[in-house]
Design an enzyme around this catalytic site. Structure first.
Site, PDB file in Angstrom:
ATOM      1  N   LYS A  41      -0.310  44.734 -26.935  1.00  0.00           N
ATOM      2  CA  LYS A  41       0.028  43.808 -28.022  1.00  0.00           C
ATOM      3  C   LYS A  41       0.323  42.410 -27.480  1.00  0.00           C
ATOM      4  O   LYS A  41      -0.084  41.422 -28.061  1.00  0.00           O
ATOM      5  CB  LYS A  41       1.274  44.285 -28.792  1.00  0.00           C
ATOM      6  CG  LYS A  41       1.106  45.588 -29.525  1.00  0.00           C
ATOM      7  CD  LYS A  41       2.281  45.859 -30.443  1.00  0.00           C
ATOM      8  CE  LYS A  41       3.609  46.010 -29.720  1.00  0.00           C
ATOM      9  NZ  LYS A  41       3.688  47.178 -28.812  1.00  0.00           N
ATOM     10  N   ARG A 120      10.191  47.023 -35.960  1.00  0.00           N
ATOM     11  CA  ARG A 120       9.977  48.263 -35.223  1.00  0.00           C
ATOM     12  C   ARG A 120      10.592  49.453 -35.946  1.00  0.00           C
ATOM     13  O   ARG A 120      10.499  50.570 -35.454  1.00  0.00           O
ATOM     14  CB  ARG A 120      10.629  48.139 -33.857  1.00  0.00           C
ATOM     15  CG  ARG A 120       9.640  47.943 -32.713  1.00  0.00           C
ATOM     16  CD  ARG A 120      10.484  47.879 -31.475  1.00  0.00           C
ATOM     17  NE  ARG A 120       9.803  48.095 -30.250  1.00  0.00           N
ATOM     18  CZ  ARG A 120       9.343  47.141 -29.460  1.00  0.00           C
ATOM     19  NH1 ARG A 120       9.396  45.885 -29.824  1.00  0.00           N
ATOM     20  NH2 ARG A 120       8.813  47.447 -28.298  1.00  0.00           N
ATOM     21  N   ARG A 159       1.920  48.509 -14.473  1.00  0.00           N
ATOM     22  CA  ARG A 159       2.026  47.084 -14.812  1.00  0.00           C
ATOM     23  C   ARG A 159       2.986  46.362 -13.873  1.00  0.00           C
ATOM     24  O   ARG A 159       4.052  46.864 -13.553  1.00  0.00           O
ATOM     25  CB  ARG A 159       2.508  46.949 -16.255  1.00  0.00           C
ATOM     26  CG  ARG A 159       2.655  45.521 -16.708  1.00  0.00           C
ATOM     27  CD  ARG A 159       2.637  45.425 -18.192  1.00  0.00           C
ATOM     28  NE  ARG A 159       3.784  46.036 -18.835  1.00  0.00           N
ATOM     29  CZ  ARG A 159       3.971  46.040 -20.152  1.00  0.00           C
ATOM     30  NH1 ARG A 159       3.069  45.493 -20.940  1.00  0.00           N
ATOM     31  NH2 ARG A 159       5.040  46.596 -20.676  1.00  0.00           N
ATOM     32  N   ARG A 192       8.875  45.747 -14.486  1.00  0.00           N
ATOM     33  CA  ARG A 192       9.935  45.642 -15.478  1.00  0.00           C
ATOM     34  C   ARG A 192      10.775  46.908 -15.463  1.00  0.00           C
ATOM     35  O   ARG A 192      10.234  48.002 -15.325  1.00  0.00           O
ATOM     36  CB  ARG A 192       9.317  45.483 -16.884  1.00  0.00           C
ATOM     37  CG  ARG A 192       8.844  44.094 -17.179  1.00  0.00           C
ATOM     38  CD  ARG A 192       8.013  43.978 -18.440  1.00  0.00           C
ATOM     39  NE  ARG A 192       8.432  44.790 -19.579  1.00  0.00           N
ATOM     40  CZ  ARG A 192       7.885  44.706 -20.800  1.00  0.00           C
ATOM     41  NH1 ARG A 192       6.917  43.832 -21.025  1.00  0.00           N
ATOM     42  NH2 ARG A 192       8.285  45.468 -21.780  1.00  0.00           N
ATOM     43  N   ARG A 203      10.988  54.989 -24.323  1.00  0.00           N
ATOM     44  CA  ARG A 203      10.318  54.027 -25.215  1.00  0.00           C
ATOM     45  C   ARG A 203       9.295  54.718 -26.104  1.00  0.00           C
ATOM     46  O   ARG A 203       9.158  54.409 -27.282  1.00  0.00           O
ATOM     47  CB  ARG A 203       9.616  52.934 -24.395  1.00  0.00           C
ATOM     48  CG  ARG A 203      10.593  51.965 -23.776  1.00  0.00           C
ATOM     49  CD  ARG A 203       9.917  51.104 -22.737  1.00  0.00           C
ATOM     50  NE  ARG A 203       9.070  50.074 -23.303  1.00  0.00           N
ATOM     51  CZ  ARG A 203       8.169  49.393 -22.599  1.00  0.00           C
ATOM     52  NH1 ARG A 203       7.975  49.658 -21.319  1.00  0.00           N
ATOM     53  NH2 ARG A 203       7.455  48.453 -23.167  1.00  0.00           N
TER      54      ARG A 203
HETATM   55  P1  AMP Z   1       8.540  44.788 -26.055  1.00  0.00           P
HETATM   56  O1  AMP Z   1       8.235  43.753 -25.051  1.00  0.00           O
HETATM   57  O2  AMP Z   1       8.148  44.409 -27.448  1.00  0.00           O
HETATM   58  O3  AMP Z   1       8.016  46.152 -25.655  1.00  0.00           O
HETATM   59  O4  AMP Z   1      10.136  44.933 -26.116  1.00  0.00           O
HETATM   60  C1  AMP Z   1      10.870  45.290 -24.965  1.00  0.00           C
HETATM   61  C2  AMP Z   1      12.166  45.973 -25.367  1.00  0.00           C
HETATM   62  O5  AMP Z   1      12.948  45.087 -26.180  1.00  0.00           O
HETATM   63  C3  AMP Z   1      11.998  47.219 -26.214  1.00  0.00           C
HETATM   64  O6  AMP Z   1      11.777  48.375 -25.418  1.00  0.00           O
HETATM   65  C4  AMP Z   1      13.349  47.270 -26.930  1.00  0.00           C
HETATM   66  O7  AMP Z   1      14.379  47.708 -26.065  1.00  0.00           O
HETATM   67  C5  AMP Z   1      13.624  45.815 -27.209  1.00  0.00           C
HETATM   68  N1  AMP Z   1      13.055  45.373 -28.507  1.00  0.00           N
HETATM   69  C6  AMP Z   1      12.123  44.414 -28.711  1.00  0.00           C
HETATM   70  N2  AMP Z   1      11.886  44.236 -30.009  1.00  0.00           N
HETATM   71  C7  AMP Z   1      12.690  45.117 -30.672  1.00  0.00           C
HETATM   72  C8  AMP Z   1      12.879  45.428 -32.050  1.00  0.00           C
HETATM   73  N3  AMP Z   1      12.197  44.799 -33.016  1.00  0.00           N
HETATM   74  N4  AMP Z   1      13.781  46.400 -32.354  1.00  0.00           N
HETATM   75  C9  AMP Z   1      14.483  47.047 -31.402  1.00  0.00           C
HETATM   76  N5  AMP Z   1      14.330  46.806 -30.086  1.00  0.00           N
HETATM   77  C10 AMP Z   1      13.446  45.845 -29.707  1.00  0.00           C
END
Ligand code: AMP
Length: 267
Positions: A41, A120, A159, A192, A203
């Site tokens: 994404k 989410r 990654r 990460r 996740r």
């Molecule tokens: P991402 O880069 O979008 O995968 O986000 C990394 C991490 O940030 C996720 O694994 C969650 O811990 C947190 N996170 C990001 N966006 C959200 C959201 N909308 N709701 C809850 N946690 C989020």
């Protein structure tokens, strides 16, 4: 679109203003990117935004930017979010929604917006619906990227990310020229915390329990577009673009036109 908006308003909120005003695209898009962690994404978000002029609003990027800032600069809400993120857990809805509400004006960005990683959960999607209605804005589409689970896990586990310019590499699919060194800026690549195997499992479980139901949620609202992830980001982008171009004219609204092309952009 040649110059990238620095998204200062989105990443730092408060008084922060984007140093490069978003350009006014010919067509204003407002999609959401859905899909499990690791489907790409972020990469698609970057491509879509660079080429269509849309502003890339990723909640994960807000948390990563907070992580890079000093502890004293973090609000209590952001400090709490980082604890959840570190373990691969979803940040609680109230925290995420407070953080997004603080950035509400970014939804009115004259470049349009692309939401990546938000909403989410159903509660977040309901709250977003209210925010959009309040701003007289409509979504164009919710793009769901599909990729088999084993490919997702291989992608996440391999990654590597540059801490400085955020370019991502992959140990086998896109290795850097020099081991662990970013090709773009020479930064030292790292894995990460939430790409570690234990965090990946958490996740994926969070995705299944909380985010997957959004597919049906948006299908029922006739907003869902499904894109099968291709072998290369460019191919996936072309598939996405083809789908976006079949949509009726994007939702340009009264709220967006409050900010004329020559006026000060809201974000
Ligand atoms: P991402 O880069 O979008 O995968 O986000 C990394 C991490 O940030 C996720 O694994 C969650 O811990 C947190 N996170 C990001 N966006 C959200 C959201 N909308 N709701 C809850 N946690 C989020």
């Amino acid at each position: 679109m040649s110059v990238k908006n620095d998204r200062a308003s989105w990443l730092h909120a408060g008084d922060a203003r984007c140093s490069i005003p978003p350009a006014v695209p010919r067509k204003i898009y407002r999609p959401i990117l859905l899909g499990a962690p690791g489907v790409g994404k972020g990469t698609q978000g970057d491509l879509i935004c660079a080429r269509l002029g849309t502003c890339h609003l990723s909640t994960g990027d807000i948390f990563r930017a907070a992580k890079c800032s000093g502890e004293r600069e973090r609000s209590p809400a952001l400090a709490l979010a980082l604890v959840f993120m570190r373990h691969g857990d979803l940040v609680p809805d109230t925290t995420v929604l407070n953080i997004v509400r603080e950035r509400e004006r970014c939804l009115r960005c004259r470049g349009g917006f692309l939401l990546d990683g938000f909403p989410r959960t159903i509660a977040q999607a309901d709250a977003l619906g209210i925010l959009l209605e309040h701003n007289k804005l409509k979504l164009d589409a919710v793009i769901d990227y599909e990729l088999p689970l084993e490919k997702i896990i291989a992608r996440l586990a391999g990654r590597r990310t540059c801490p400085d310019c955020k370019t991502t590499f992959h140990v086998t699919d896109r290795p850097p020229r020099e081991e662990n060194i970013c090709d773009e800026c020479g930064g030292k690549l790292f894995q990460r915390e939430d790409d570690q195997p234990e965090a990946i499992l958490i996740r994926m479980a969070a995705y299944k329990a909380s985010t997957q139901p959004l597919i049906e949620y948006y299908r029922r609202r006739n907003l869902l577009i499904t894109v099968a992830t291709a072998d290369t980001p460019e191919e996936t982008y072309q598939r996405t673009l083809a789908q976006l171009q079949t949509l009726p004219s994007p939702a340009t609204t009264a709220a967006a036109s409050q900010f004329p092309p020559s006026g000060r952009p809201p974000g």
